[in-house]
Design an enzyme around this catalytic site. Structure first.
Site, mmCIF file in Angstrom:
data_model
loop_
_atom_site.group_PDB
_atom_site.id
_atom_site.type_symbol
_atom_site.label_atom_id
_atom_site.label_comp_id
_atom_site.label_asym_id
_atom_site.label_seq_id
_atom_site.Cartn_x
_atom_site.Cartn_y
_atom_site.Cartn_z
ATOM 1 N N GLU A 26 -5.986 9.214 9.198
ATOM 2 C CA GLU A 26 -4.614 9.152 9.730
ATOM 3 C C GLU A 26 -4.523 9.845 11.084
ATOM 4 O OE1 GLU A 26 -1.485 8.131 8.083
ATOM 5 O OE2 GLU A 26 -2.595 7.156 6.473
ATOM 6 N N CYS A 44 -3.653 -0.937 -2.227
ATOM 7 C CA CYS A 44 -3.905 0.484 -2.515
ATOM 8 C C CYS A 44 -4.796 0.622 -3.753
ATOM 9 C CB CYS A 44 -2.570 1.163 -2.758
ATOM 10 S SG CYS A 44 -2.705 2.894 -3.172
ATOM 11 N N ASN A 45 -5.950 1.240 -3.571
ATOM 12 C CA ASN A 45 -6.883 1.416 -4.695
ATOM 13 C C ASN A 45 -6.275 2.289 -5.796
ATOM 14 O OD1 ASN A 45 -9.985 0.586 -3.847
ATOM 15 N ND2 ASN A 45 -8.642 0.963 -2.116
ATOM 16 N N CYS A 83 -11.170 3.039 -1.183
ATOM 17 C CA CYS A 83 -9.898 3.532 -0.638
ATOM 18 C C CYS A 83 -9.614 2.760 0.645
ATOM 19 C CB CYS A 83 -10.002 5.033 -0.361
ATOM 20 S SG CYS A 83 -8.571 5.708 0.508
ATOM 21 N N THR A 84 -8.341 2.433 0.830
ATOM 22 C CA THR A 84 -7.928 1.643 1.999
ATOM 23 C C THR A 84 -8.419 2.206 3.333
ATOM 24 O OG1 THR A 84 -5.893 2.919 1.838
ATOM 25 C CG2 THR A 84 -5.823 0.642 1.038
ATOM 26 N N HIS A 85 -8.501 3.532 3.422
ATOM 27 C CA HIS A 85 -8.810 4.166 4.708
ATOM 28 C C HIS A 85 -10.296 4.192 5.050
ATOM 29 C CE1 HIS A 85 -4.737 5.446 4.065
ATOM 30 N NE2 HIS A 85 -4.712 6.158 5.173
ATOM 31 N N TYR A 130 -0.514 8.342 -2.526
ATOM 32 C CA TYR A 130 -0.531 8.080 -3.956
ATOM 33 C C TYR A 130 -1.759 8.746 -4.604
ATOM 34 C CZ TYR A 130 2.921 4.193 -3.645
ATOM 35 O OH TYR A 130 4.037 3.410 -3.468
ATOM 36 N N GLY A 131 -2.770 8.979 -3.796
ATOM 37 C CA GLY A 131 -4.054 9.440 -4.313
ATOM 38 C C GLY A 131 -4.024 10.803 -4.976
ATOM 39 N N ASP A 172 0.865 -1.175 0.000
ATOM 40 C CA ASP A 172 0.000 0.000 0.000
ATOM 41 C C ASP A 172 0.903 1.227 0.000
ATOM 42 O OD1 ASP A 172 -2.394 1.542 0.216
ATOM 43 O OD2 ASP A 172 -1.916 1.889 2.315
ATOM 44 N N SER A 173 0.313 2.397 -0.235
ATOM 45 C CA SER A 173 1.080 3.627 -0.177
ATOM 46 C C SER A 173 1.525 3.932 1.265
ATOM 47 C CB SER A 173 0.224 4.777 -0.699
ATOM 48 O OG SER A 173 -1.009 4.796 -0.007
HETATM 49 N N1 DGL Z 1 -4.002 3.770 -0.177
HETATM 50 C C1 DGL Z 1 -4.625 4.828 -0.924
HETATM 51 C C2 DGL Z 1 -5.808 4.249 -1.721
HETATM 52 O O1 DGL Z 1 -6.399 3.258 -1.359
HETATM 53 C C3 DGL Z 1 -5.090 5.948 -0.016
HETATM 54 C C4 DGL Z 1 -3.958 6.772 0.539
HETATM 55 C C5 DGL Z 1 -3.170 7.458 -0.548
HETATM 56 O O2 DGL Z 1 -3.664 8.412 -1.174
HETATM 57 O O3 DGL Z 1 -2.054 7.034 -0.775
HETATM 58 O O4 DGL Z 1 -6.131 4.799 -2.730
#
Ligand code: DGL
Length: 278
Positions: free
Chosen positions: A166, A87-88, A198-200, A56-57, A24-25
């Site tokens: 976060e 990570c999506n 999204c992971t979060h 990454y988003g 993941d990011s």
């Molecule tokens: N892990 C990213 C996602 O699922 C979210 C956090 C990011 O922007 O890196 O898209």
């Protein structure tokens, strides 16, 4: 289950004792790791969080593809038998490329989430919330249109959700007010199913339900992708047979202490060792 694998698959020996590699990011992919631990409790897992380059988003497609390839290359040094792109933002831009270029099964979060949403929607109106990069890729929309005809998709980027999670602000008035603003169009569209792209976002389920009501079904990609990983391992005869406790390894590209401190919010328990890479 159709898993696309790279050309050099034949030359790589994937062993049942090898680990599941997840990247993941940053921290958010731990929601996917938690689900994997529940669904596949005997599997070793190596988790890589690219904390030096998160988020990454907000990044370009080219940058996300480069980072994703580097993460897989790193995970391959740790004896993995399958890669999970938690990570999506990575899955939406880089999954096809990773599947073509690397010699092992690579599973992303988008397909499993879409299949579940399509199977659950009654009114054929699905909402997708995700980072800007994921929404820009149109990956969810394309996959939904491929899977079923006549579904109306309403997408919304929710960039403030990641920093709120976060910070541990899962359910307060600020988060609720941000959610109300972001979800206006989704509400107006009358969706009965919402993909948390999204992971979060699984950590925001309570506040999302408060805003949207209980009738809107929330699709948690973390759960869906874990079931898919189980299926793929079984079909490829790669399920771990050992009875000893599985090992969990955590790798990050920056700030291991920070990762260790916040991991509990995502995983539900403390981790004791985080290794720095790169
Ligand atoms: N892990 C990213 C996602 O699922 C979210 C956090 C990011 O922007 O890196 O898209």
């Amino acid at each position: 289950m159709n898993v696309k694998v790279g050309q050099s698959m034949k030359s790589v020996s994937l062993k049942t004792e090898n680990a599941i590699g997840v990247f993941d990011s940053g921290l958010g992919g731990l929601t996917v790791m938690k689900a994997l631990m529940r669904v596949l409790p005997t599997e070793h897992i190596v988790y890589l969080g690219d904390t030096a380059r998160v988020p990454y988003g907000t990044k370009s497609k080219e940058a996300i593809i480069r980072f994703s390839k580097e993460n897989v290359t790193e995970l391959l040094k740790h004896n993995v038998k399958i890669i999970v792109v938690a990570c999506n933002s990575s899955a939406s831009h880089a999954l096809d490329i990773l599947q073509k270029e690397f010699p092992l099964p690579v599973i992303g979060v988008i397909g499993p989430g879409v299949r579940k949403a399509v199977s659950l929607t009654k009114n054929k109106k699905i909402g997708v919330i995700a980072t800007q990069a994921t929404i820009n890729s149109s990956a969810y929309n394309d996959k939904i249109q491929e899977s079923a005809a006549g579904i109306r998709v309403t997408s919304q980027a929710c960039p403030l959700f990641v920093p709120l999670v976060e910070e541990g602000w899962f359910n307060g008035p600020v988060t609720k007010s941000v959610a109300e603003t972001y979800l206006k169009n989704i509400q107006k569209a009358g969706v009965d199913t919402l993909i948390l792209g999204c992971t979060h976002y699984p950590l925001l389920k309570t506040v999302l339900t408060k805003v949207l009501g209980r009738t809107v079904k929330l699709i948690d990609s973390a759960q869906e992708v874990s079931r898919e990983v189980k299926r793929v391992l079984e079909e490829a005869n790669l399920t771990r047979r050992g009875k000893s406790q599985p090992s969990y390894k955590f790798l990050v590209s920056d700030q291991p202490q920070h990762f260790q401190r916040l991991a509990k919010r995502f995983l539900g328990y403390n981790i004791h060792h985080v290794e720095r890479i790169y």
